[in-house]
Design a protein around this motif. Structure first.
Motif, PDB file in Angstrom:
ATOM      1  N   ILE A 484      25.012 -15.968 -60.055  1.00 43.94           N
ATOM      2  CA  ILE A 484      23.566 -16.348 -60.415  1.00 43.94           C
ATOM      3  C   ILE A 484      22.267 -15.744 -59.543  1.00 43.94           C
ATOM      4  O   ILE A 484      22.643 -15.723 -58.649  1.00 43.94           O
ATOM      5  CB  ILE A 484      23.076 -17.829 -60.238  1.00 43.94           C
ATOM      6  N   ALA A 485      21.395 -14.804 -59.826  1.00 47.16           N
ATOM      7  CA  ALA A 485      19.947 -14.414 -59.763  1.00 47.16           C
ATOM      8  C   ALA A 485      19.196 -15.575 -59.197  1.00 47.16           C
ATOM      9  O   ALA A 485      18.940 -16.168 -59.972  1.00 47.16           O
ATOM     10  CB  ALA A 485      19.388 -12.890 -60.561  1.00 47.16           C
ATOM     11  N   VAL A 486      18.916 -15.592 -57.286  1.00 47.36           N
ATOM     12  CA  VAL A 486      18.378 -16.548 -57.084  1.00 47.36           C
ATOM     13  C   VAL A 486      16.937 -15.639 -56.494  1.00 47.36           C
ATOM     14  O   VAL A 486      16.404 -14.536 -55.797  1.00 47.36           O
ATOM     15  CB  VAL A 486      18.309 -16.764 -55.758  1.00 47.36           C
ATOM     16  N   THR A 487      15.991 -15.227 -56.797  1.00 46.76           N
ATOM     17  CA  THR A 487      14.492 -14.470 -57.314  1.00 46.76           C
ATOM     18  C   THR A 487      13.323 -15.132 -57.271  1.00 46.76           C
ATOM     19  O   THR A 487      12.889 -16.238 -57.940  1.00 46.76           O
ATOM     20  CB  THR A 487      14.758 -13.531 -58.416  1.00 46.76           C
ATOM     21  N   GLY A 502      23.801  -7.976 -65.739  1.00 46.81           N
ATOM     22  CA  GLY A 502      25.289  -8.579 -65.486  1.00 46.81           C
ATOM     23  C   GLY A 502      24.994  -9.805 -65.047  1.00 46.81           C
ATOM     24  O   GLY A 502      26.046 -10.157 -64.999  1.00 46.81           O
ATOM     25  N   PHE A 503      23.743 -10.528 -64.496  1.00 44.96           N
ATOM     26  CA  PHE A 503      23.600 -11.725 -63.948  1.00 44.96           C
ATOM     27  C   PHE A 503      23.662 -12.569 -65.078  1.00 44.96           C
ATOM     28  O   PHE A 503      23.442 -13.068 -66.393  1.00 44.96           O
ATOM     29  CB  PHE A 503      22.568 -12.051 -63.119  1.00 44.96           C
ATOM     30  N   ASN A 504      24.360 -14.294 -65.024  1.00 41.05           N
ATOM     31  CA  ASN A 504      24.726 -14.626 -65.712  1.00 41.05           C
ATOM     32  C   ASN A 504      23.992 -16.135 -66.132  1.00 41.05           C
ATOM     33  O   ASN A 504      23.022 -16.768 -67.529  1.00 41.05           O
ATOM     34  CB  ASN A 504      26.096 -15.997 -65.191  1.00 41.05           C
ATOM     35  N   HIS A 505      22.456 -16.127 -64.504  1.00 37.78           N
ATOM     36  CA  HIS A 505      22.105 -16.969 -64.959  1.00 37.78           C
ATOM     37  C   HIS A 505      20.266 -16.403 -63.749  1.00 37.78           C
ATOM     38  O   HIS A 505      20.973 -16.360 -63.237  1.00 37.78           O
ATOM     39  CB  HIS A 505      22.663 -18.850 -64.434  1.00 37.78           C
ATOM     40  N   ILE A 506      19.648 -17.305 -64.088  1.00 37.64           N
ATOM     41  CA  ILE A 506      18.170 -17.445 -62.928  1.00 37.64           C
ATOM     42  C   ILE A 506      17.556 -18.477 -62.758  1.00 37.64           C
ATOM     43  O   ILE A 506      17.457 -19.121 -63.649  1.00 37.64           O
ATOM     44  CB  ILE A 506      17.378 -16.257 -63.303  1.00 37.64           C
TER      45      ILE A 506
END
Length: 648
Positions: A484-487, A502-506
């Motif tokens: 999971i990307a944290v941005t 390729g991240f599954n979720h943000i």
């Protein structure tokens, strides 16, 4: 009659013969297309100095300059990147010389005896037109560069401001939900409220900036009117009650069950207007009214937000929809704000095919009326909706513990620890890495020991190795666990870019605890709890195309210890039924994008007769239709905790 003024062109004339300079100047001034400002130089050195300044529109270059020739100037100017069109002037026609001049970079060549002919005028016009095209190209490149700089600045600003807000809001909530500071609850609430206010201002500034550069994203989809409005009512009713105000809501006429618009932006507009009504009202009520109306043969859906507050001075009514205009400046400084909300609402409403107006009387109140294009609703079923207000529940839902080992990757110590603490509060085991390189090493080590992380929470902007490059390395290790990307970056296209990597979720910064839980719950197991409800081994399949409604229903079921999975289309539902056969109950929305709920229910009953099917609808469905489709029970939206308890 006034004639249009001639365009002014600045000419660099490189000529060592004064008589030829005077003659050429006279010929230029006889041309009717432009007024010419002529700068005269006599040698190659001065010519190159002037050409490098780039301030001329055209250059007339004599071939013979004393001991030098003009080809030397041409070749050196081309090497220096000169973009000014240069016309070579020669004393007599020489085909070889002409070709050499063109090869060296001249746009044309002229014999001095031709300066009295039409060819001279054409050559000048052509050269100037070429320069105008070049100037336009350079201006376009410059504008594009500036826009790219704005994009980078906005992304950087968002990241730099959201990062500290993540810590402020996150740790304040942790303290409020713990017993670590029992005597500071009042002060912590002040910090939390002001932090959320600051976040709201930041979001408004960024939204306005995105609108200005055309970077604000719009995502249109089907909206279930009753549940959508009821959710907003539930949220804003709490804020109204905090000030001792009444929030009312009703429909003037029968409304379509579904409309097609942007649910996020429509919600943003309604919340902003209702919040303003609460903000500027001390006693009385705020009323939300909804109806449909034909305007210019097009049926629009209209909203009115009326309050009994302090009103707006008449001289301000023409300015309140402009950026940075604050009504309270003219009344009091009791309330705070950047004056951006109404300007943003105006832009959003226009993008949704509508407009907004205001009526107001000082000390009596204000009414904001706006419309949106609801899409094709001609064949939509109409119901006089009550929005199920009586079913609204403000009960705090306890999050069901999760199972798994999570790797938290962030270069900021406080945010890394904050995310870790939140994950631990969900029941998860947590490991940490301060950059992408450390994350890769930990993944390699875990793989060698036959223990891979169940999920990775990865910050995007980090030193040493950022999240975008780190995920490529991790995926190269053949690790298919969820990442999971944290941005803090919220610009248009960021989500698509990260998913493509390729991240599954943000998950956005500042971290919202419920949003983080929802993201984790999509990929991690729910912890088993010894309760009567779980011993019944019930598994619910929630078939609902509205993502927010589906997510809330799943979370409510999980809070009751029920395993639940969402499906947003009939096809996904059918695929899940084929893949797994241990479903006990299906909560089935009546209106799906690819099928009718009644038709889908009939199909499911043919192949899975033991599954209980509960139809969820915004209006009553006839009993014969339910029986024919094999539906066991029908309930009206919105779904709340009490309804689900009764179903279980």
């Amino acid at each position: 009659m006034n004639k249009n003024p001639k365009a002014i062109a600045r000419v660099l004339l490189v000529e060592d013969d004064e008589d030829d300079f005077i003659l050429t100047s006279e010929y230029l001034n006889q041309l009717t297309s432009h007024s010419f400002e002529i700068d005269w130089v006599t040698n190659p050195t001065e010519a190159l100095e002037q050409l490098n300044l780039g301030k001329h529109d055209i250059c007339l270059l004599d071939y013979q300059l004393g001991a030098y020739n003009g080809l030397t100037v041409l070749e050196k100017a081309s090497e220096d990147g000169c973009s000014i069109p240069i016309i070579m002037l020669t004393g007599q026609s020489d085909e070889a010389l002409d070709q050499s001049a063109l090869a060296a970079g001249a746009v044309d060549y002229l014999v001095k005896s031709e300066m009295t002919t039409a060819r001279f005028a054409r050559a000048i016009r052509y050269a100037l037109a070429r320069q105008e095209i070049e100037n336009e190209r350079l201006e376009r490149i410059n504008a594009e560069t500036q826009n790219q700089s704005k994009d980078r600045f906005l992304a950087h600003l968002s990241h730099e401001l959201r990062t500290p807000l993540t810590s402020i809001l996150g740790y304040t909530e942790i303290l409020l939900n713990s017993n670590k500071a029992p005597h500071a609850e009042s002060e912590l609430n002040i910090i939390l409220n002001n932090g959320q206010h600051l976040l709201g201002l930041l979001n408004n500034v960024l939204d306005l900036s995105k609108i200005a550069v055309g970077k604000l994203e719009y995502n249109f989809s089907t909206i279930n009117v009753d549940s959508f409005i009821a959710d907003i009512f539930c949220l804003m009713q709490v804020h109204a009650a905090d000030k001792g105000l009444i929030l009312k809501m009703h429909a003037k006429n029968a409304l379509p069950l579904q409309i097609y618009s942007d649910p996020v932006r429509l919600r943003q507009v309604l919340i902003n207007l209702i919040h303003n009504g609460i903000k500027f009202t001390e006693t009385g009520q705020i009323t939300l009214t909804i109806w449909t109306e034909f305007i210019n043969e097009q049926e629009l859906i209209k909203f009115s937000v009326a309050d009994t507050g302090q009103g707006i001075p008449e001289q301000m009514l023409g300015n309140i929809f402009k950026p940075f205009e604050q009504v309270e400046d003219f009344i009091s400084r009791k309330e705070q704000g950047a004056g951006l909300g109404l300007s943003i609402c105006t832009e959003l409403i226009q993008h949704m095919g509508g407009s907004i107006t205001v009526n107001s009387v000082v000390n009596q109140g204000s009414e904001f009326i706006f419309s949106i294009d609801p899409g094709d609703i001609a064949d939509q079923e109409r119901v006089l909706l009550a929005f199920e207000q009586e079913h609204t529940s403000h009960e705090i839902i306890a999050l069901t513990p999760l199972q798994g080992h999570v790797l938290v990757v962030d270069d900021m110590d406080d945010i890394r620890q904050l995310i870790g603490q939140i994950c631990q509060s969900f029941g998860l085991k947590v490991s940490y890495a301060s950059n992408g390189l450390q994350a890769i090493e930990q993944c390699k080590s875990a793989k060698e020991n036959n223990h891979c992380f169940d999920l990775i929470l990865m910050d995007i902007h980090m030193p040493t190795l950022d999240g975008k490059r780190a995920i490529k390395e991790i995926r190269a290790l053949k690790l298919d666990n969820a990442i999971i990307a944290v941005t803090a970056a919220t610009m248009k296209g960021v989500k698509q870019e990260l998913l493509a990597l390729g991240f599954n979720h943000i998950v956005a910064k500042p971290i919202d605890k419920n949003e983080l839980y929802q993201g984790l719950a999509n990929y991690l197991s729910i912890e088993n709890q010894s309760s009567a409800l779980q011993n019944s081994v019930q598994r619910f399949l929630v078939v609902e195309d509205d993502e927010d409604a589906a997510d809330v229903t799943v979370l409510l079921l999980e809070s009751l210890g029920i395993e639940a999975v969402k499906a947003q289309t009939a096809q996904i539902c059918q695929d899940l039924l084929i893949k797994e056969n241990n479903w006990t109950t299906i909560l089935l929305d009546l209106h799906l994008p690819d099928a009718s709920g009644l038709d889908l229910a009939h199909s499911i009953k043919q192949s899975h007769p033991n599954i209980r099917i509960i139809l969820v609808s915004g209006a009553t469905v006839a009993e014969p239709s339910l029986k024919q489709a094999g539906i066991n029970k029908a309930i009206l939206k919105p779904i709340n905790l009490e309804i689900l308890k009764s179903l279980i």
